[in-house]
Scaffold this motif. Structure first.
Motif, mmCIF file in Angstrom:
data_model
loop_
_atom_site.group_PDB
_atom_site.id
_atom_site.type_symbol
_atom_site.label_atom_id
_atom_site.label_comp_id
_atom_site.label_asym_id
_atom_site.label_seq_id
_atom_site.Cartn_x
_atom_site.Cartn_y
_atom_site.Cartn_z
ATOM 1 N N PRO A 77 0.800 -1.225 0.000
ATOM 2 C CA PRO A 77 0.000 0.000 0.000
ATOM 3 C C PRO A 77 0.833 1.274 0.000
ATOM 4 C CG PRO A 77 0.137 -0.857 2.217
ATOM 5 C CD PRO A 77 0.867 -1.839 1.344
ATOM 6 N N ILE A 78 2.144 1.160 0.044
ATOM 7 C CA ILE A 78 3.020 2.325 0.178
ATOM 8 C C ILE A 78 3.584 2.719 -1.184
ATOM 9 C CG2 ILE A 78 5.105 3.237 1.262
ATOM 10 C CD1 ILE A 78 4.649 1.258 3.530
ATOM 11 N N GLY A 79 3.542 4.007 -1.477
ATOM 12 C CA GLY A 79 4.051 4.502 -2.746
ATOM 13 C C GLY A 79 4.745 5.839 -2.599
ATOM 14 N N GLY A 137 -3.203 8.734 2.419
ATOM 15 C CA GLY A 137 -2.581 9.694 3.319
ATOM 16 C C GLY A 137 -1.166 9.978 2.856
ATOM 17 N N ARG A 138 -0.686 11.217 2.984
ATOM 18 C CA ARG A 138 0.614 11.595 2.443
ATOM 19 C C ARG A 138 1.341 12.590 3.336
ATOM 20 N NH1 ARG A 138 -3.480 12.899 -0.748
ATOM 21 N NH2 ARG A 138 -4.298 15.027 -0.619
ATOM 22 N N LEU A 139 2.679 12.537 3.266
ATOM 23 C CA LEU A 139 3.563 13.514 3.891
ATOM 24 C C LEU A 139 4.557 13.956 2.828
ATOM 25 C CD1 LEU A 139 4.299 11.855 7.364
ATOM 26 C CD2 LEU A 139 2.863 13.874 6.921
ATOM 27 N N LEU A 140 4.648 15.284 2.589
ATOM 28 C CA LEU A 140 5.394 15.791 1.451
ATOM 29 C C LEU A 140 6.347 16.902 1.868
ATOM 30 C CD1 LEU A 140 2.378 16.129 -1.025
ATOM 31 C CD2 LEU A 140 3.922 14.178 -0.791
ATOM 32 N N THR A 172 11.612 32.178 -2.448
ATOM 33 C CA THR A 172 11.478 30.719 -2.434
ATOM 34 C C THR A 172 11.883 30.191 -1.066
ATOM 35 O OG1 THR A 172 13.723 30.404 -3.312
ATOM 36 C CG2 THR A 172 11.912 30.513 -4.903
ATOM 37 N N ALA A 173 11.308 29.039 -0.692
ATOM 38 C CA ALA A 173 11.590 28.479 0.627
ATOM 39 C C ALA A 173 11.231 26.998 0.638
ATOM 40 C CB ALA A 173 10.812 29.221 1.704
ATOM 41 N N LEU A 174 11.708 26.296 1.675
ATOM 42 C CA LEU A 174 11.320 24.913 1.906
ATOM 43 C C LEU A 174 9.843 24.859 2.255
ATOM 44 C CD1 LEU A 174 11.986 21.874 2.520
ATOM 45 C CD2 LEU A 174 12.438 22.615 4.869
ATOM 46 N N SER A 175 9.126 23.930 1.643
ATOM 47 C CA SER A 175 7.702 23.773 1.891
ATOM 48 C C SER A 175 7.429 22.381 2.441
ATOM 49 C CB SER A 175 6.913 23.980 0.599
ATOM 50 O OG SER A 175 5.531 23.813 0.811
ATOM 51 N N LEU A 176 6.615 22.306 3.488
ATOM 52 C CA LEU A 176 6.224 21.038 4.101
ATOM 53 C C LEU A 176 4.712 20.913 4.064
ATOM 54 C CD1 LEU A 176 8.529 21.123 7.253
ATOM 55 C CD2 LEU A 176 8.971 19.957 5.094
ATOM 56 N N GLY A 177 4.211 19.701 3.861
ATOM 57 C CA GLY A 177 2.773 19.534 3.785
ATOM 58 C C GLY A 177 2.343 18.103 3.997
ATOM 59 N N GLY A 178 1.051 17.933 4.099
ATOM 60 C CA GLY A 178 0.451 16.612 4.254
ATOM 61 C C GLY A 178 -1.026 16.697 3.973
ATOM 62 N N GLY A 179 -1.641 15.537 3.755
ATOM 63 C CA GLY A 179 -3.068 15.577 3.463
ATOM 64 C C GLY A 179 -3.685 14.207 3.329
ATOM 65 N N LEU A 180 -4.987 14.211 3.059
ATOM 66 C CA LEU A 180 -5.778 12.999 2.873
ATOM 67 C C LEU A 180 -6.598 13.121 1.600
ATOM 68 C CD1 LEU A 180 -7.201 12.494 6.488
ATOM 69 C CD2 LEU A 180 -5.374 11.160 5.421
ATOM 70 N N THR A 181 -6.818 11.987 0.934
ATOM 71 C CA THR A 181 -7.679 11.931 -0.242
ATOM 72 C C THR A 181 -8.665 10.785 -0.097
ATOM 73 O OG1 THR A 181 -6.082 12.883 -1.798
ATOM 74 C CG2 THR A 181 -7.768 11.462 -2.730
ATOM 75 N N LEU A 182 -9.943 11.076 -0.311
ATOM 76 C CA LEU A 182 -10.974 10.049 -0.403
ATOM 77 C C LEU A 182 -11.303 9.876 -1.884
ATOM 78 C CD1 LEU A 182 -13.088 8.165 0.892
ATOM 79 C CD2 LEU A 182 -14.641 10.132 0.937
#
Length: 250
Positions: A77-79, A137-140, A172-182
């Motif tokens: 399940p990991i990509g 679910g993702r961490l970017l 410009t700068a380092l960007s961090l994010g995360g989220g969910l998709t249904l």
């Protein structure tokens, strides 16, 4: 009685067809996806702050978000995925005026360009299938480019006409994010998606100047820098193309 039998038979056939579709699609595993979505951009934290005493308040309002993403599962399940997102947010001009000391009889107006933030991030994600539905679910992490908007205010103090203009800049700068998709499967290679994401970046804008005009007198500030924290939540919906299984690419 005959009508009741036909109604029951039709309902049974419909249920059977739906169950068959669910069974077939849930067993057609797709390892990759390409999604396009659009929705609302909701500023949070100091990005949305309108406090006059906060020198780093960005006074951003609600705006528009557009994103494109693609990913591929490499181990169960990991990509890994990559995501590009564009945010455009208005500036609260009423908050700009509230930070200005003036008499009740003085009349001032304010205008500003939009905030613009473009980010490209990559990272791991996990996909959990549930029949026709799946949750990702993702961490970017990646890089973001932000445009600090130009602003201008004009009005009067008594009988004296005045104006104040501030230049914008890019950073410009380092960007961090995360989220969910249904995600909901429509067919063999298509799906609908609903996304919720959070991202943050700390920018330093350089070579800024402010110009004030007091009647015929014009004065310009020294060049200065400003640190701004841009944090935003986006809620979007769109379509997904699914690809890549053991038998065919689509």
């Amino acid at each position: 009685m005959k009508k009741l039998f036909i109604t029951v038979l039709a309902a049974g056939m419909t249920t059977a067809a739906f169950c068959q579709k669910t069974f077939i699609l849930s067993h057609q595993d797709k390892k990759g996806f390409f999604s396009v979505s659009a929705g609302a951009s909701l500023p949070v934290g100091r990005y949305a702050s309108c406090e006059p005493a906060d020198g780093q308040a960005c006074m951003a309002g609600q705006g528009f978000a557009f994103n494109v993403s693609t990913g591929y599962r490499v181990a169960g399940p990991i990509g890994l995925m990559i995501r590009g997102e564009q945010h455009r947010n208005t500036v609260n001009t009423s908050a700009m005026l509230s930070a200005l000391y003036r008499n009740d009889s003085d009349v001032w107006t304010a205008k500003a360009d939009n905030w613009s933030v473009l980010s490209v991030m990559a990272g791991p994600y996990i996909s959990i299938p549930m029949g026709l539905f799946s949750i990702d679910g993702r961490l970017l992490a990646g890089r973001a480019l932000a445009v600090l908007p130009n602003t201008a205010m004009a009005g009067n103090f008594g009988t004296t006409e005045m104006s104040v203009k501030t230049t914008g800049a890019q950073s410009t700068a380092l960007s961090l994010g995360g989220g969910l998709t249904l995600r909901y499967r429509l067919g063999r290679s298509t799906a609908l998606n609903l996304n919720a994401d959070y991202s943050r970046a700390d920018f330093t804008f350089n070579n800024l100047t402010s110009t004030a005009t007091n009647g015929s007198i014009r004065s310009e500030s020294l060049i200065y820098s400003s640190n701004r924290v841009v944090s935003v939540v986006s809620v979007s919906a769109g379509v997904t193309i699914l690809f890549g299984n053991s038998f065919r690419p689509f």
